[in-house]
Design an enzyme around this catalytic site. Structure first.
Site, mmCIF file in Angstrom:
data_model
loop_
_atom_site.group_PDB
_atom_site.id
_atom_site.type_symbol
_atom_site.label_atom_id
_atom_site.label_comp_id
_atom_site.label_asym_id
_atom_site.label_seq_id
_atom_site.Cartn_x
_atom_site.Cartn_y
_atom_site.Cartn_z
ATOM 1 N N HIS A 12 0.766 -1.252 0.000
ATOM 2 C CA HIS A 12 0.000 0.000 0.000
ATOM 3 C C HIS A 12 0.793 1.296 0.000
ATOM 4 O O HIS A 12 0.196 2.353 -0.177
ATOM 5 C CB HIS A 12 -0.969 -0.001 1.185
ATOM 6 C CG HIS A 12 -1.961 -1.119 1.153
ATOM 7 N ND1 HIS A 12 -2.892 -1.258 0.147
ATOM 8 C CD2 HIS A 12 -2.154 -2.173 1.985
ATOM 9 C CE1 HIS A 12 -3.624 -2.351 0.383
ATOM 10 N NE2 HIS A 12 -3.192 -2.924 1.489
ATOM 11 N N LYS A 41 -4.824 -9.876 -7.595
ATOM 12 C CA LYS A 41 -5.573 -9.230 -6.505
ATOM 13 C C LYS A 41 -6.583 -8.265 -7.132
ATOM 14 O O LYS A 41 -6.213 -7.427 -7.956
ATOM 15 C CB LYS A 41 -4.614 -8.483 -5.573
ATOM 16 C CG LYS A 41 -5.288 -7.931 -4.318
ATOM 17 C CD LYS A 41 -4.294 -7.324 -3.338
ATOM 18 C CE LYS A 41 -5.015 -6.811 -2.093
ATOM 19 N NZ LYS A 41 -4.075 -6.208 -1.112
ATOM 20 N N HIS A 119 -3.278 -3.312 7.494
ATOM 21 C CA HIS A 119 -4.350 -3.632 6.542
ATOM 22 C C HIS A 119 -5.018 -2.333 6.136
ATOM 23 O O HIS A 119 -5.120 -1.413 6.947
ATOM 24 C CB HIS A 119 -5.338 -4.603 7.232
ATOM 25 C CG HIS A 119 -6.697 -4.660 6.652
ATOM 26 N ND1 HIS A 119 -6.971 -5.328 5.487
ATOM 27 C CD2 HIS A 119 -7.863 -4.124 7.075
ATOM 28 C CE1 HIS A 119 -8.278 -5.190 5.220
ATOM 29 N NE2 HIS A 119 -8.820 -4.473 6.178
HETATM 30 P P1 T3P Z 1 -4.982 -6.070 2.720
HETATM 31 O O1 T3P Z 1 -5.681 -6.689 3.903
HETATM 32 O O2 T3P Z 1 -3.787 -6.866 2.295
HETATM 33 O O3 T3P Z 1 -4.636 -4.617 2.964
HETATM 34 O O4 T3P Z 1 -10.189 -5.950 1.703
HETATM 35 C C1 T3P Z 1 -9.427 -6.888 1.018
HETATM 36 C C2 T3P Z 1 -8.195 -6.236 0.410
HETATM 37 O O5 T3P Z 1 -8.625 -5.196 -0.477
HETATM 38 C C3 T3P Z 1 -7.266 -5.609 1.444
HETATM 39 O O6 T3P Z 1 -5.975 -6.179 1.434
HETATM 40 C C4 T3P Z 1 -7.147 -4.169 1.013
HETATM 41 C C5 T3P Z 1 -7.791 -4.077 -0.335
HETATM 42 N N1 T3P Z 1 -8.511 -2.829 -0.479
HETATM 43 C C6 T3P Z 1 -7.792 -1.731 -0.951
HETATM 44 O O7 T3P Z 1 -6.593 -1.801 -1.158
HETATM 45 N N2 T3P Z 1 -8.472 -0.552 -1.135
HETATM 46 C C7 T3P Z 1 -9.797 -0.393 -0.832
HETATM 47 O O8 T3P Z 1 -10.342 0.714 -1.013
HETATM 48 C C8 T3P Z 1 -10.509 -1.531 -0.297
HETATM 49 C C9 T3P Z 1 -11.962 -1.425 0.061
HETATM 50 C C10 T3P Z 1 -9.827 -2.723 -0.155
#
Ligand code: T3P
Length: 122
Positions: A12, A41, A119
């Site tokens: 991110h 993804k 997250h």
């Molecule tokens: P991670 O948990 O690895 O950060 O919600 C499932 C995945 O979708 C989560 O992965 C983050 C990603 N996600 C985004 O990157 N941006 C968004 O706006 C949303 C809703 C989800």
């Protein structure tokens, strides 16, 4: 630094660029950051702000996360982000993404000591 924090940064954080909507930024970054391994993804957001500013979101008040836990926190200010969304016709291993730069408040889940983002919840 724990594995959750490292994974958050890999998936991110991109403090040093500001893509335009028509670029192949997401195609390149989703691959470079290993989110096209085994499967594409479907949705992933990159944040173009200093790491410190994103870590500071963990100081905001606790709110409920999408999974029901209460360790989520919403940024006070809007942040520069890019949403990468898998295109409809995209088939693994040929992962193709729409690149959508925008500014909005983001929500992160934080854990640990130090209490850092692991997250992105929205
Ligand atoms: P991670 O948990 O690895 O950060 O919600 C499932 C995945 O979708 C989560 O992965 C983050 C990603 N996600 C985004 O990157 N941006 C968004 O706006 C949303 C809703 C989800």
């Amino acid at each position: 630094q724990g594995p959750g924090a490292m994974k958050f940064q890999r998936q991110h954080m991109d403090s040093n660029s500001r893509p335009n909507p028509n670029s192949n930024y997401c195609d390149q970054m989703m691959k470079k950051r290993k989110m096209t391994v085994g499967a594409c993804k479907p949705l992933n957001t990159f944040v173009h702000e200093p790491l410190k500013d994103v870590e500071d979101i963990c100081i905001q008040r606790n709110i409920r996360c999408k999974n029901g836990q209460n360790n989520c926190h919403k940024s006070k200010s809007s942040m520069r982000v890019t949403d990468c969304r898998l295109t409809n016709g995209s088939r693994y291993p040929n992962c193709k993404y729409h690149t959508s730069p925008t500014k909005r408040q983001i929500t992160v889940a934080c854990v640990g000591n130090p209490y850092v983002p692991v997250h992105l919840d929205g």
